[in-house]
Design an enzyme around this catalytic site. Structure first.
Site, PDB file in Angstrom:
ATOM      1  CB  ILE A  16     -13.911  10.171  -6.666  1.00 46.20           C
ATOM      2  CG1 ILE A  16     -13.241   9.110  -7.431  1.00 46.20           C
ATOM      3  CG2 ILE A  16     -14.048  10.988  -7.941  1.00 46.20           C
ATOM      4  CD1 ILE A  16     -14.367   8.074  -8.104  1.00 46.20           C
ATOM      5  CG  ASP A  35     -16.492  10.511   4.301  1.00 46.98           C
ATOM      6  OD1 ASP A  35     -15.745  10.742   3.221  1.00 46.98           O
ATOM      7  OD2 ASP A  35     -16.518   9.339   4.861  1.00 46.98           O
ATOM      8  CB  SER A  40     -12.893   8.231   3.668  1.00 45.95           C
ATOM      9  OG  SER A  40     -13.851   8.557   4.689  1.00 45.95           O
ATOM     10  CG  ASN A 104     -24.458   2.688   2.363  1.00 42.42           C
ATOM     11  OD1 ASN A 104     -24.415   3.303   3.294  1.00 42.42           O
ATOM     12  ND2 ASN A 104     -23.414   2.968   1.407  1.00 42.42           N
ATOM     13  CB  SER A 129     -20.573   3.521 -12.309  1.00 37.38           C
ATOM     14  OG  SER A 129     -19.498   2.430 -12.676  1.00 37.38           O
ATOM     15  CE1 TYR A 154     -20.506   1.197  -7.134  1.00 39.05           C
ATOM     16  CE2 TYR A 154     -20.057   0.230  -9.189  1.00 39.05           C
ATOM     17  CZ  TYR A 154     -20.020   1.415  -8.095  1.00 39.05           C
ATOM     18  OH  TYR A 154     -19.448   2.604  -8.709  1.00 39.05           O
ATOM     19  CE  LYS A 158     -22.624   4.348  -7.807  1.00 36.19           C
ATOM     20  NZ  LYS A 158     -22.670   5.595  -6.930  1.00 36.19           N
ATOM     21  CG  ASN A 183     -11.779   1.357 -15.333  1.00 34.69           C
ATOM     22  OD1 ASN A 183     -12.857   1.151 -16.071  1.00 34.69           O
ATOM     23  ND2 ASN A 183     -11.553   0.119 -14.679  1.00 34.69           N
TER      24      ASN A 183
HETATM   25  N1  UFG Z   1      -7.452  -6.936 -13.124  1.00 35.41           N
HETATM   26  C1  UFG Z   1      -6.679  -7.593 -13.157  1.00 35.41           C
HETATM   27  N2  UFG Z   1      -6.006  -8.175 -11.955  1.00 35.41           N
HETATM   28  C2  UFG Z   1      -6.504  -7.458 -10.877  1.00 35.41           C
HETATM   29  C3  UFG Z   1      -7.533  -6.462 -10.600  1.00 35.41           C
HETATM   30  C4  UFG Z   1      -7.883  -6.109 -12.227  1.00 35.41           C
HETATM   31  O1  UFG Z   1      -6.268  -8.352 -14.020  1.00 35.41           O
HETATM   32  O2  UFG Z   1      -5.988  -7.992  -9.570  1.00 35.41           O
HETATM   33  C5  UFG Z   1      -8.069  -6.492 -14.511  1.00 35.41           C
HETATM   34  C6  UFG Z   1      -9.722  -6.915 -14.608  1.00 35.41           C
HETATM   35  O3  UFG Z   1      -9.847  -8.005 -15.018  1.00 35.41           O
HETATM   36  C7  UFG Z   1      -9.883  -5.833 -15.559  1.00 35.41           C
HETATM   37  C8  UFG Z   1      -8.915  -4.556 -15.269  1.00 35.41           C
HETATM   38  O4  UFG Z   1      -7.948  -5.318 -14.538  1.00 35.41           O
HETATM   39  O5  UFG Z   1      -9.833  -6.186 -16.713  1.00 35.41           O
HETATM   40  C9  UFG Z   1      -9.696  -3.338 -14.593  1.00 35.41           C
HETATM   41  O6  UFG Z   1     -10.322  -3.850 -13.188  1.00 35.41           O
HETATM   42  P1  UFG Z   1     -10.546  -2.964 -12.042  1.00 35.41           P
HETATM   43  O7  UFG Z   1     -11.199  -3.979 -10.978  1.00 35.41           O
HETATM   44  O8  UFG Z   1      -9.628  -2.021 -11.573  1.00 35.41           O
HETATM   45  O9  UFG Z   1     -12.026  -2.139 -12.739  1.00 35.41           O
HETATM   46  P2  UFG Z   1     -13.137  -2.526 -13.263  1.00 35.41           P
HETATM   47  O10 UFG Z   1     -12.890  -2.354 -14.786  1.00 35.41           O
HETATM   48  O11 UFG Z   1     -13.668  -4.057 -13.088  1.00 35.41           O
HETATM   49  O12 UFG Z   1     -14.202  -1.870 -12.505  1.00 35.41           O
HETATM   50  C10 UFG Z   1     -14.645  -0.500 -12.751  1.00 35.41           C
HETATM   51  C11 UFG Z   1     -14.836   0.308 -11.426  1.00 35.41           C
HETATM   52  C12 UFG Z   1     -16.250  -0.302 -10.918  1.00 35.41           C
HETATM   53  C13 UFG Z   1     -17.256  -0.633 -12.126  1.00 35.41           C
HETATM   54  C14 UFG Z   1     -16.871  -1.217 -13.195  1.00 35.41           C
HETATM   55  C15 UFG Z   1     -17.587  -1.597 -14.173  1.00 35.41           C
HETATM   56  O13 UFG Z   1     -13.951   0.099 -10.624  1.00 35.41           O
HETATM   57  O14 UFG Z   1     -16.532   0.678  -9.868  1.00 35.41           O
HETATM   58  O15 UFG Z   1     -15.426  -0.456 -13.726  1.00 35.41           O
HETATM   59  O16 UFG Z   1     -17.635  -0.303 -15.148  1.00 35.41           O
HETATM   60  F1  UFG Z   1     -18.248  -1.021 -11.390  1.00 35.41           F
END
Ligand code: UFG
Length: 346
Positions: A16, A35, A40, A104, A129, A154, A158, A183
């Site tokens: 981001i 950074d 990264s 961290n 977040s 995590y 936040k 997301n």
């Molecule tokens: N998913 C799958 N398969 C995968 C990866 C993800 O089905 O291999 C699904 C997850 O179950 C979820 C959706 O895709 O339903 C999105 O998952 P992500 O891991 O991409 O994102 P999250 O919603 O879990 O996480 C995001 C942010 C985090 C934050 C979190 C909660 O990336 O930083 O939302 O707000 F903490």
């Protein structure tokens, strides 16, 4: 050239952060990047220069090193604002390594606040977040929706980060805007910058693009028995280029002293929930390929559905998402292909 407003961006080479640096430069700001390169690559600095024609100043620093942080602030005078991205963000790892995450993410924030106070830098944009809401009881979530218990360390960092900032801004000369991202997905349309996941991706979109590129055999959909329209989880996917612009707006708002409170929060999403299957099918359709996937068990800690009420951002920050699902899935795939040019699409 000399009287541009100067913004310091921690974590400015991250996913981001790098998109925000590009947007800031294009909006006429001078940018200083800090950074530690832990998640990264220095190559991104060249890419930022390719896109914008400007090479921002760069310091390799871990924010736990307070002495070095003081040294940088004494060199970089006249900072108009700071955007603080630098943090660990792997949800699963944070559950296994709480101390690593609390140290961290929180000590670095405390150092930054101390140094900003010392040098009288008064404007801060914080990366928050949607995770602060925990397993939200009402949808869409509003900024006023009460926090539930964080589902990971995590998430706790936040929530605590926001609390530290709110309490500090109430009494010190500092103005804070906290942006609660939903997301973040997609990449810059130049395909020069994008997400660079470390190892096996935790998140859906980079996993999809790696499967499409043939780097992983297939995608596992984590559960299709949720109480949602198609049984898979619903999320609010926001294009990273739109998200970057929300930071530019926030800096402008603080610099122009338009903020109403010393601590303001905004949800940054589209306001629209999409299921995992909808994402997969849009990716297949727009990129004209077929994605190998199977349905697996639920992933622990996942909420069934999460999406934003974005009224506040629209009305007060005057920001809203402009890019949609088509731009998200096409830019994500274009970026993946530039990373692995020898893998032809399956
Ligand atoms: N998913 C799958 N398969 C995968 C990866 C993800 O089905 O291999 C699904 C997850 O179950 C979820 C959706 O895709 O339903 C999105 O998952 P992500 O891991 O991409 O994102 P999250 O919603 O879990 O996480 C995001 C942010 C985090 C934050 C979190 C909660 O990336 O930083 O939302 O707000 F903490």
């Amino acid at each position: 050239m000399g009287n541009k407003q100067k913004i310091l961006v921690t974590g400015g080479l991250g996913y981001i952060g790098s998109h925000t640096v590009v947007a800031l430069i294009q909006a006429g700001y001078e940018v200083v990047i800090l950074d530690d390169l832990s998640n990264s690559s220095l190559m991104i600095l060249d890419r930022i220069e390719q896109i914008t024609g400007v090479r921002p100043s760069f310091y390799q620093i871990n924010l736990l090193d307070k002495k070095q942080l003081y040294a940088i602030f004494s060199d970089e005078t006249d900072l108009s604002a700071v955007i603080h991205f630098a943090a660990f963000k792997a949800v699963g790892e944070s559950v296994r390594e709480p101390v690593k995450y609390f140290t961290n993410n929180l000590v670095s924030l405390l150092h930054l606040l101390e140094v900003m106070d010392h040098f009288q830098v008064t404007n801060l944009v914080f990366s928050s977040s949607a995770t602060v809401y925990g397993d939200a009881r009402e949808l869409p979530v509003k900024e006023s929706t009460p926090f539930q218990k964080a589902l990971s360390s995590y998430g706790s960092t936040k929530q605590m980060g926001e609390e530290i900032l709110e309490k500090t801004a109430a009494v010190k000369d500092i103005q804070v805007i906290s942006l609660r991202y939903f997301n973040p997905v997609g990449a810059h349309d130049s395909a020069w910058i994008g997400e660079l996941p470390n190892g096996v991706p935790n998140n859906l979109m980079p996993y999809i693009t790696q499967v499409a590129a043939g780097l992983r055999p297939s995608l596992t959909v984590f559960g299709n028995d949720y109480d949602t329209p198609d049984g898979t989880c619903v999320r609010d996917y926001i294009h990273v280029v739109d998200l970057a612009k929300a930071h530019v707006k926030s800096c402008g708002r603080l610099i122009d002293k338009k903020n109403r409170d010393s601590f303001e929060v905004f949800n940054i999403g589209t306001g629209k929930g999409l299921s995992v299957l909808e994402i997969i099918h849009a990716f297949e359709k727009q990129n004209q390929l077929s994605l190998k996937y199977e349905i697996g068990p639920r992933r622990s800690g996942d909420s069934p559905a999460m999406y934003a009420d974005v009224t506040r951002a629209k009305e007060i920050l005057r920001w809203e998402a402009e890019l949609g699902l088509t731009e998200i899935v096409t830019s994500a795939w274009k970026w993946e292909q530039t990373l692995h040019p020898h893998n032809t699409c399956l």
